[in-house]
Motif scaffolding. Structure first.
Motif, mmCIF file in Angstrom:
data_model
loop_
_atom_site.group_PDB
_atom_site.id
_atom_site.type_symbol
_atom_site.label_atom_id
_atom_site.label_comp_id
_atom_site.label_asym_id
_atom_site.label_seq_id
_atom_site.Cartn_x
_atom_site.Cartn_y
_atom_site.Cartn_z
ATOM 1 N N ALA A 144 0.829 -1.205 0.000
ATOM 2 C CA ALA A 144 0.000 0.000 0.000
ATOM 3 C C ALA A 144 0.862 1.253 0.000
ATOM 4 C CB ALA A 144 -0.930 -0.008 1.207
ATOM 5 N N PHE A 145 1.973 1.214 0.715
ATOM 6 C CA PHE A 145 2.885 2.360 0.723
ATOM 7 C C PHE A 145 3.393 2.645 -0.678
ATOM 8 C CE2 PHE A 145 7.351 3.793 0.778
ATOM 9 C CZ PHE A 145 7.208 5.013 1.416
ATOM 10 N N HIS A 146 3.880 1.606 -1.354
ATOM 11 C CA HIS A 146 4.401 1.787 -2.707
ATOM 12 C C HIS A 146 3.307 2.232 -3.671
ATOM 13 C CE1 HIS A 146 7.825 -1.256 -1.699
ATOM 14 N NE2 HIS A 146 8.175 -0.014 -1.411
ATOM 15 N N ASP A 147 2.166 1.544 -3.634
ATOM 16 C CA ASP A 147 1.107 1.845 -4.594
ATOM 17 C C ASP A 147 0.584 3.266 -4.419
ATOM 18 O OD1 ASP A 147 1.430 -0.743 -5.423
ATOM 19 O OD2 ASP A 147 -0.453 -1.495 -4.602
ATOM 20 N N THR A 148 0.445 3.695 -3.172
ATOM 21 C CA THR A 148 -0.078 5.033 -2.911
ATOM 22 C C THR A 148 0.891 6.104 -3.400
ATOM 23 O OG1 THR A 148 -1.288 4.262 -0.974
ATOM 24 C CG2 THR A 148 -0.839 6.623 -1.113
ATOM 25 N N ALA A 149 2.158 5.981 -3.048
ATOM 26 C CA ALA A 149 3.137 6.995 -3.431
ATOM 27 C C ALA A 149 3.292 7.069 -4.947
ATOM 28 C CB ALA A 149 4.476 6.702 -2.767
ATOM 29 N N LEU A 150 3.286 5.908 -5.627
ATOM 30 C CA LEU A 150 3.479 5.910 -7.075
ATOM 31 C C LEU A 150 2.209 6.315 -7.813
ATOM 32 C CD1 LEU A 150 5.675 2.718 -7.561
ATOM 33 C CD2 LEU A 150 6.394 5.113 -7.450
ATOM 34 N N ALA A 151 1.038 5.960 -7.264
ATOM 35 C CA ALA A 151 -0.217 6.337 -7.919
ATOM 36 C C ALA A 151 -0.449 7.833 -7.878
ATOM 37 C CB ALA A 151 -1.391 5.615 -7.259
ATOM 38 N N SER A 152 0.255 8.528 -6.967
ATOM 39 C CA SER A 152 0.087 9.975 -6.856
ATOM 40 C C SER A 152 0.964 10.738 -7.832
ATOM 41 C CB SER A 152 0.391 10.414 -5.414
ATOM 42 O OG SER A 152 -0.499 9.792 -4.517
ATOM 43 N N GLY A 153 1.812 10.037 -8.605
ATOM 44 C CA GLY A 153 2.573 10.671 -9.668
ATOM 45 C C GLY A 153 3.866 11.322 -9.219
ATOM 46 N N ASP A 154 4.682 11.666 -10.188
ATOM 47 C CA ASP A 154 5.964 12.341 -9.978
ATOM 48 C C ASP A 154 5.716 13.714 -9.361
ATOM 49 O OD1 ASP A 154 8.687 12.920 -10.275
ATOM 50 O OD2 ASP A 154 8.747 11.893 -12.204
ATOM 51 N N MET A 155 6.485 14.066 -8.318
ATOM 52 C CA MET A 155 6.209 15.317 -7.606
ATOM 53 C C MET A 155 7.449 15.778 -6.850
ATOM 54 S SD MET A 155 3.915 13.712 -4.510
ATOM 55 C CE MET A 155 3.394 12.266 -5.442
ATOM 56 N N PRO A 156 7.483 17.033 -6.390
ATOM 57 C CA PRO A 156 8.572 17.481 -5.523
ATOM 58 C C PRO A 156 8.571 16.673 -4.227
ATOM 59 C CG PRO A 156 7.330 19.353 -6.385
ATOM 60 C CD PRO A 156 6.557 18.125 -6.728
ATOM 61 N N LEU A 157 9.732 16.599 -3.572
ATOM 62 C CA LEU A 157 9.851 15.783 -2.369
ATOM 63 C C LEU A 157 8.946 16.275 -1.246
ATOM 64 C CD1 LEU A 157 13.698 15.062 -2.275
ATOM 65 C CD2 LEU A 157 11.844 13.613 -3.167
#
Length: 608
Positions: free
Chosen positions: A579-592
């Motif tokens: 869930a951690f991976h899927d959530t962070a990646l599903a939110s797209g490329d972004m500033p830190l």
């Protein structure tokens, strides 16, 4: 038929975050959120209208966008002024939106796009040289310029299925000659301001330009690409002859004019490697750090972070080396010696290079089967592994990734530089594959393109610290998955890769903030890493033309790891790595900073 509007993703994602695979929750598209969506939709439409090459890259140069297929992105004064006006106009519109009235993905979307516009406009307002809005001080170098990028674009991005596609190819080939002359004029203007690349950068660029010109026009990839692909599709026409004539009469003369400008500047070029010697050079490097790392770290802070991480990772590598009976010399010297042992080196022959590529494909297949261990959402797009074209091997990085098309017609591609197989000990290659392909760049980039709920403009802008940090995190993840269990040399390759990125922090800040010479940077990298001097030299010269970019990898990786550790600590047994991976990646490329907000909101949701 594909049209522009069908690829605009502007609808809100309703409901709270309930599980893996979803982007961070967005509010219903009303009020300020609706205003934001309208601006982002307009911004993507404008970007697509301005960039014919973007349309091709996304695979939407068809239907109502078919005219784009015969054009390149030009650099006349009018073209550049129009792009600048677009940046400023959308920056103003986004600043007029009340951020405090936004929530979830709406706020992430605003922060991500506005960061891109703010940093670009910052550069335009502050510096009157280099690549417009990007911290690349030299418009043309061994890594920048249309001579370096357009031939591969025409060959791998411009699809040819009809006679109209082939005609569009020839139109673009003619435009290539015009673009070369436009760039040459901009280079001459920069040279007049003292923005001349170091002598070794000029030399490397000239080697590549002359390598292009040394090939007879009829045998050039510019001519053979259209000839080969029209023949494969049985498209009748004298394509080879026409492409050869354009290459002979227009492209090659334009490239010779560009090379002549560099040759004329070569005798007076200095050897200083960093940007500090350029007008407002210290601010230029600070801008580079801001752009590429999305942080406000200073040159001193980057340098100190690098030194600490070099020491930590070297100690871990030392443990493996000692356990394998390699105890004499520095860590770098021992790694370098192992890399030269015959059992670890692929033959530098066509057969050896073919076998090397097959080994990479086997690694991708093996990792593909294991991805469900750590991810709930997998991309649909496939990835191909290709050798870097010989014409640009001299100045190209060791490995890099090229994303798939939006419509799925073109797969992702992971390029590896095979100028000398000795640069790639066998034990170093799995880690590169995990970085460039899966679960690294291809995995992350494909999920971003395929994701629902992310506006299209966010699918075409990127943040080096996020994506390169993820790719480096992917190397760590592969180790945590046990791919190196029983393989100490493979784990050493992984640690050397981590060490390589930590060294980049030291060298990038050393060159541009501490006043290091090219030779000092090369020696530090060779001594610390044990790498081949030829590959290290290419790396150092790369950092010279992209100030700040080399620091984005380890800074991004450090933040990915920190955020995961904080989420684990906060959630305990409820922490779900998928869930951690899927959530962070599903939110797209972004500033830190935006990534931090996504993870924090996810943690809060999981607690609730």
């Amino acid at each position: 038929m594909l049209d522009r509007r069908s690829f605009l993703v502007t609808a809100a994602v309703a409901g709270a975050l309930a599980g893996p695979g979803r982007a961070l929750a967005r509010s219903q598209a009303t009020g300020e959120a609706a205003k934001l969506n309208a601006v982002l939709e307009a911004m993507f439409a404008a970007a697509l209208a301005e960039s014919a090459m973007l349309a091709t890259y996304l695979g939407v140069d068809k239907g109502e966008n078919a005219a784009a297929k015969s054009k390149l992105d030009m650099q006349s004064d009018e073209d550049r002024a129009r792009n600048e006006a677009m940046y400023r106009g959308f920056q103003t519109r986004l600043k007029g939106i009340d951020r405090n009235a936004l929530h979830g993905m709406d706020r992430v979307n605003l922060d991500a796009v506005l960061f891109t516009l703010d940093t670009s406009v910052m550069g335009i307002d502050t510096f009157d040289y280099g690549d417009d809005g990007q911290p690349n001080p030299y418009r043309v170098s061994q890594l920048t310029g249309s001579y370096q990028s357009i031939p591969d674009f025409l060959d791998t991005m411009h699809s040819i299925d009809t006679a109209e596609d082939a005609e569009a190819y020839l139109s673009r080939l003619e435009a290539f000659a015009t673009l070369l002359d436009q760039e040459t004029a901009l280079v001459q203007a920069d040279f007049a301001k003292g923005i001349v690349p170091p002598d070794f950068i000029i030399e490397r660029a000239l080697v590549q330009m002359n390598a292009v010109l040394a090939v007879p026009p009829a045998e050039s990839g510019l001519s053979t690409s259209v000839a080969r692909r029209t023949a494969e599709k049985n498209i009748a026409g004298d394509w080879a002859a026409r492409a050869t004539a354009i290459t002979t009469d227009k492209v090659y003369p334009a490239l010779r004019r560009q090379a002549a400008v560099f040759e004329a500047a070569q005798p007076g070029a200095v050897h200083d490697a960093g940007v500090a010697r350029l007008p407002n050079g210290a601010a230029y490097y600070a801008w580079g750090i801001r752009n590429y790392t999305t942080t406000n770290l200073t040159g001193d802070e980057v340098h100190e972070l690098g030194l600490r991480q070099v020491a930590e990772i070297s100690a871990r590598a030392d443990e493996i080396l000692k356990a394998e009976g390699r105890t004499e010399g520095s860590v770098g010297a021992r790694i370098g010696a192992i890399g030269k042992e015959p059992q670890f080196v692929w033959p530098n022959t066509p057969e050896g290079k073919r076998d090397l590529l097959e080994s990479l494909n086997a690694q991708v297949r093996a990792m593909q089967a294991r991805l469900p261990e750590k991810f709930g959402k997998l991309p649909r797009s496939t990835v191909e592994i290709r050798a870097v074209p010989e014409a640009i091997q001299a100045g190209a990085p060791g490995g890099y990734y090229q994303g798939p098309s939006l419509d799925g017609s073109r797969p992702g591609a992971y390029y590896i530089n095979l100028r000398d197989t000795a640069e790639w000990p066998k034990w170093s290659l799995p880690t590169l594959t995990y970085h460039e392909a899966i679960p690294g760049h291809h995995f992350q980039g494909s999920l971003q393109i395929e994701a629902e709920g992310i506006p299209m403009i966010r699918k075409v802008i990127g943040f080096s610290a996020f994506s390169e940090g993820w790719a480096l995190y992917s190397e760590q993840l592969a180790d945590e998955m046990g791919v190196y269990d029983g393989d100490p040399w493979g784990r050493l390759g992984y640690l050397q890769s981590l060490l390589f990125r930590a060294v980049r922090l030291v060298v990038d800040s050393g060159l541009h903030h501490k006043g290091w010479s090219r030779e000092q940077a090369i020696r530090y990298m060779v001594d610390t890493l044990g790498d081949q001097e030829s590959s290290v030299t290419t790396e150092v010269e790369r950092y010279c033309v992209w100030p700040g970019q080399a620091s984005s990898y380890k800074i991004g990786h450090t933040e990915w790891v920190r955020l995961r550790e904080e989420a684990q600590a906060a959630l305990g047994d409820r922490f779900d790595i998928k869930a951690f991976h899927d959530t962070a990646l599903a939110s797209g490329d972004m500033p830190l900073e935006a990534l931090k907000s996504v993870v924090v909101e996810w943690v809060q949701t999981q607690k609730a």
